[in-house]
Design a protein around this motif. Sequence first.
Motif, PDB file in Angstrom:
ATOM      1  N   GLU A  74       0.832  -1.209   0.000  1.00  0.00           N
ATOM      2  CA  GLU A  74       0.000   0.000   0.000  1.00  0.00           C
ATOM      3  C   GLU A  74       0.862   1.252   0.000  1.00  0.00           C
ATOM      4  O   GLU A  74       0.587   2.216  -0.737  1.00  0.00           O
ATOM      5  CB  GLU A  74      -0.919   0.013   1.225  1.00  0.00           C
ATOM      6  CG  GLU A  74      -2.087  -0.928   1.139  1.00  0.00           C
ATOM      7  CD  GLU A  74      -2.944  -0.910   2.402  1.00  0.00           C
ATOM      8  OE1 GLU A  74      -2.686  -0.093   3.311  1.00  0.00           O
ATOM      9  OE2 GLU A  74      -3.885  -1.722   2.468  1.00  0.00           O
ATOM     10  N   GLN A  75       1.898   1.255   0.799  1.00  0.00           N
ATOM     11  CA  GLN A  75       2.768   2.422   0.868  1.00  0.00           C
ATOM     12  C   GLN A  75       3.514   2.627  -0.439  1.00  0.00           C
ATOM     13  O   GLN A  75       3.693   3.764  -0.888  1.00  0.00           O
ATOM     14  CB  GLN A  75       3.741   2.282   2.038  1.00  0.00           C
ATOM     15  CG  GLN A  75       3.057   2.421   3.381  1.00  0.00           C
ATOM     16  CD  GLN A  75       3.974   2.154   4.553  1.00  0.00           C
ATOM     17  OE1 GLN A  75       5.015   1.522   4.427  1.00  0.00           O
ATOM     18  NE2 GLN A  75       3.575   2.636   5.723  1.00  0.00           N
ATOM     19  N   GLN A  77       2.396   1.807  -3.353  1.00  0.00           N
ATOM     20  CA  GLN A  77       1.410   2.336  -4.290  1.00  0.00           C
ATOM     21  C   GLN A  77       1.194   3.831  -4.045  1.00  0.00           C
ATOM     22  O   GLN A  77       1.110   4.621  -4.985  1.00  0.00           O
ATOM     23  CB  GLN A  77       0.075   1.576  -4.165  1.00  0.00           C
ATOM     24  CG  GLN A  77      -0.971   2.009  -5.166  1.00  0.00           C
ATOM     25  CD  GLN A  77      -0.539   1.801  -6.595  1.00  0.00           C
ATOM     26  OE1 GLN A  77      -0.062   0.721  -6.949  1.00  0.00           O
ATOM     27  NE2 GLN A  77      -0.680   2.820  -7.429  1.00  0.00           N
ATOM     28  N   GLN A  78       1.123   4.229  -2.782  1.00  0.00           N
ATOM     29  CA  GLN A  78       0.975   5.645  -2.456  1.00  0.00           C
ATOM     30  C   GLN A  78       2.184   6.444  -2.961  1.00  0.00           C
ATOM     31  O   GLN A  78       2.018   7.553  -3.488  1.00  0.00           O
ATOM     32  CB  GLN A  78       0.828   5.833  -0.950  1.00  0.00           C
ATOM     33  CG  GLN A  78      -0.498   5.373  -0.401  1.00  0.00           C
ATOM     34  CD  GLN A  78      -0.563   5.450   1.118  1.00  0.00           C
ATOM     35  OE1 GLN A  78       0.450   5.585   1.788  1.00  0.00           O
ATOM     36  NE2 GLN A  78      -1.774   5.361   1.652  1.00  0.00           N
ATOM     37  N   ASP A  81       1.834   6.843  -6.677  1.00  0.00           N
ATOM     38  CA  ASP A  81       0.811   7.848  -6.979  1.00  0.00           C
ATOM     39  C   ASP A  81       1.334   9.265  -6.746  1.00  0.00           C
ATOM     40  O   ASP A  81       1.100  10.170  -7.553  1.00  0.00           O
ATOM     41  CB  ASP A  81      -0.442   7.615  -6.130  1.00  0.00           C
ATOM     42  CG  ASP A  81      -1.190   6.340  -6.501  1.00  0.00           C
ATOM     43  OD1 ASP A  81      -0.923   5.776  -7.583  1.00  0.00           O
ATOM     44  OD2 ASP A  81      -2.034   5.903  -5.676  1.00  0.00           O
ATOM     45  N   LEU A  82       2.035   9.453  -5.642  1.00  0.00           N
ATOM     46  CA  LEU A  82       2.581  10.774  -5.343  1.00  0.00           C
ATOM     47  C   LEU A  82       3.648  11.195  -6.360  1.00  0.00           C
ATOM     48  O   LEU A  82       3.712  12.370  -6.745  1.00  0.00           O
ATOM     49  CB  LEU A  82       3.165  10.803  -3.928  1.00  0.00           C
ATOM     50  CG  LEU A  82       2.133  10.733  -2.799  1.00  0.00           C
ATOM     51  CD1 LEU A  82       2.827  10.535  -1.455  1.00  0.00           C
ATOM     52  CD2 LEU A  82       1.287  11.989  -2.783  1.00  0.00           C
TER      53      LEU A  82
END
Length: 101
Positions: A74-75, A77-78, A81-82
């Motif tokens: 999840e991190q 992926q974040q 995205d950022l």
Amino acid sequence: MSEQRETRQRYNEEFKRQTVKYIQEQTKTVTEIGEELNIPAKTLHSWLAKYRQFEDEPIINTEKVWEQERIIKEQNQQIDDLKEELAILKKAVHIFSNSKK
């Protein structure tokens, strides 16, 4: 034999708990810590059996490993995205700064 009993050291519960916590935080062996504290390793092992608290130690548990892997994914992926958002913002800043000239 009675002399030995007279020189036997007594330790209170708090000292034993703190010593066990110290053992758990160290990378030294129980024997090394026993020599350091002048307490027999056998005594320290018995304290460990009685007072050891496993939240102070890393425990390998498949469920915990899976949970950590999920969090890492999840991190990541974040982060991706950022990075994408940052790239878009940089392009927008470049476009708007050129159009004013």
